[in-house]
Every structure is written in C-alpha cells, then in structure tokens.
Design an enzyme around this catalytic site. Structure first.
Site, PDB file in Angstrom:
ATOM      1  N   SER A  10       1.090  -1.361  -0.060  1.00  0.00           N
ATOM      2  CA  SER A  10       0.108  -0.093   0.093  1.00  0.00           C
ATOM      3  C   SER A  10       0.769   1.197   0.147  1.00  0.00           C
ATOM      4  CB  SER A  10      -0.818   0.041   1.140  1.00  0.00           C
ATOM      5  OG  SER A  10      -1.272   1.277   1.852  1.00  0.00           O
TER       6      SER A  10
HETATM    7  N1  LIG Z   1      -5.885   8.914   2.096  1.00  0.00           N
HETATM    8  C1  LIG Z   1      -5.616   7.761   2.961  1.00  0.00           C
HETATM    9  C2  LIG Z   1      -5.840   6.530   2.012  1.00  0.00           C
HETATM   10  C3  LIG Z   1      -5.961   5.246   2.863  1.00  0.00           C
HETATM   11  C4  LIG Z   1      -6.501   4.114   2.059  1.00  0.00           C
HETATM   12  O1  LIG Z   1      -7.496   4.191   1.176  1.00  0.00           O
HETATM   13  N2  LIG Z   1      -5.935   2.794   2.259  1.00  0.00           N
HETATM   14  C5  LIG Z   1      -6.625   1.516   1.716  1.00  0.00           C
HETATM   15  C6  LIG Z   1      -5.459   0.710   1.409  1.00  0.00           C
HETATM   16  S1  LIG Z   1      -4.207   1.479   0.427  1.00  0.00           S
HETATM   17  C7  LIG Z   1      -7.666   1.126   2.576  1.00  0.00           C
HETATM   18  O2  LIG Z   1      -7.358   1.210   3.856  1.00  0.00           O
HETATM   19  N3  LIG Z   1      -8.590   0.487   2.087  1.00  0.00           N
HETATM   20  C8  LIG Z   1      -9.862  -0.130   2.826  1.00  0.00           C
HETATM   21  C9  LIG Z   1     -10.708   0.592   3.000  1.00  0.00           C
HETATM   22  O3  LIG Z   1     -10.905   1.656   2.744  1.00  0.00           O
HETATM   23  O4  LIG Z   1     -11.752   0.055   3.644  1.00  0.00           O
HETATM   24  C10 LIG Z   1      -4.253   7.786   3.362  1.00  0.00           C
HETATM   25  O5  LIG Z   1      -3.598   8.130   2.784  1.00  0.00           O
HETATM   26  O6  LIG Z   1      -3.928   7.130   4.421  1.00  0.00           O
END
Ligand SMILES: N[C@@H](CCC(=O)N[C@@H](CS)C(=O)NCC(=O)O)C(=O)O
Length: 209
Positions: A10
């Site tokens: 990620s």
């Molecule tokens: N803007 C956030 C994005 C975080 C994000 O979307 N992470 C994804 C993985 S790369 C996630 O956790 N997805 C699962 C979800 O949103 O339920 C950051 O920079 O921390």
C-alpha cells in the site's frame, strides 16, 4: 510502543514506513489483510472507524490518514524540524504539496489504475490525461529546485515518493517529465527507508504484470 497496521504494497503505508525510518521510530508492524476483511472487524473498527490503513496507534493514541501520520511522526519524534520545518511559509508549501499528492497526484493514480486492477474495467483515456496533467504540475513545481517543497527533503517528498514509485510499478513513463525524473532518482538515494518502500512496491507489482 507504536503499533502500525499496514500492508507492505500500500502506497500510503509505504510513506509512513519511510517517515518512521527517517525519524528513528521503530514500528510494531501488524499486517492487516484487507482481502480477508481484517479491517472490518469490530476490534479494528474501534481503533479506526474509517477502516483504512495505514493506521498508527502510539501508546493508545490512534491516527490514520498517511500524510497526517507523517507530520505527527516528525513533530513528535523528529530530532530536528527539517522534515517539517516550523517556518510558516516553508510549512505552507509542504502542506500544499501534501494536499496536491492526496487530491491530485495519488488521486489520479487511483482513478485510472484501480478500476482496471481491481474491477477489470477498461482503461479510461480521460483519467489517463489527469495523470499526465498531475505530472506536468509536479514537473513545474520542481523547476530549479531539488526537492518538491524547496531545497531540502521534507515529508512532502516522502509522500510523493511513495506515490511516484507506485506509478513506476504501474509502468507509467516517468522519464517524459525531466524534473520529476531527476528528483525521483535523487529521492530514491537520499530517503531513509527507500529499500523497504521498493520491496513493498514489488508486492504491489503483481497487479500490473
Ligand atoms: N487517504 C488515505 C488512504 C488510505 C486508504 O485508502 N487505504 C486503503 C489501502 S491502500 C484502505 O485502507 N482500504 C480499505 C478501506 O478503505 O476500507 C491515506 O493516505 O491514508
């Protein structure tokens, strides 16, 4: 004890890994398997109701949003303020770049590649143009300077480095943007934790092969 919920591939998680390395914080890494829904368990939702990774828990203090985490790590643990200087103008520029990364650069990546990779959707040429526009902007920001927010490495470089390395993995041609290319080659060398970032990128790469 600083707990860190993450996945190595990620991009936002990789930026936190680099920032922690830069300030010398050891992360107690806790892999969270999103495909198995581990981010949706009642235990994790209690920590982060928004169920995103990266999530940091520093002695009971929970924080998510990668760029907020980068700033927190430097403010709490940085031996100097060099990665996030206290000078209001320098800091304002760093913030601008962080918001640019979140809302424009990384967003263009997500809008173009994620539907193809995760939903097998066809490539959207309009979304690709947004990527090109974002790289043009970044290329302009870098005119005559070594780092994205001035003449020294900051958290903005770390956030954007994680994002640009995802573009490399996705086989986007960065070499067309001379200033970005030059910055990227240098940033790879000088940013603590780059090797771990790249190892994470290689896990992410399988989606693009
Ligand atoms: N803007 C956030 C994005 C975080 C994000 O979307 N992470 C994804 C993985 S790369 C996630 O956790 N997805 C699962 C979800 O949103 O339920 C950051 O920079 O921390």
């Amino acid at each position: 004890m600083v707990d860190f919920y993450y996945l190595p591939g990620s991009s936002p998680c990789r930026s936190v890994i680099m920032a922690a390395k830069a300030v010398g914080v050891e992360l107690n890494k806790k892999l969270l398997n999103l495909q198995a829904g581990e981010h949706l368990t009642p235990e994790f939702l209690k920590i982060n109701p928004q169920h995103t990774i990266p999530t940091l828990v520093d002695n009971g203090f929970a924080l998510w949003e990668s760029r907020a985490i980068l700033v927190y790590l430097v403010e709490k643990y940085g031996k100097t303020d060099s990665l996030y200087p206290k000078c209001p103008k320098k800091r304002a520029l760093i913030n601008q770049r962080l918001y640019f990364d979140m809302g424009t650069l990384y967003q263009s990546f997500a809008n173009y590649y994620y539907p193809q990779v995760f939903a097998k959707a066809p490539a959207d040429p309009e979304a690709f143009k947004k990527i090109e526009a974002a790289f043009e902007f970044l290329n302009t920001f870098l005119e005559g300077q070594t780092y994205v927010a001035g003449d020294s490495l900051t958290v903005a470089d770390i956030a954007i480095l994680a994002t640009v390395s995802s573009f490399e993995v996705a086989k986007f041609d960065i070499s067309k943007y001379a200033n970005v290319n030059k910055w990227y080659e240098n940033a790879k060398k000088v940013t603590p934790g780059w090797d771990e970032n790249w190892a994470g990128c290689l896990e992410f790469k399988k989606y693009f092969d």
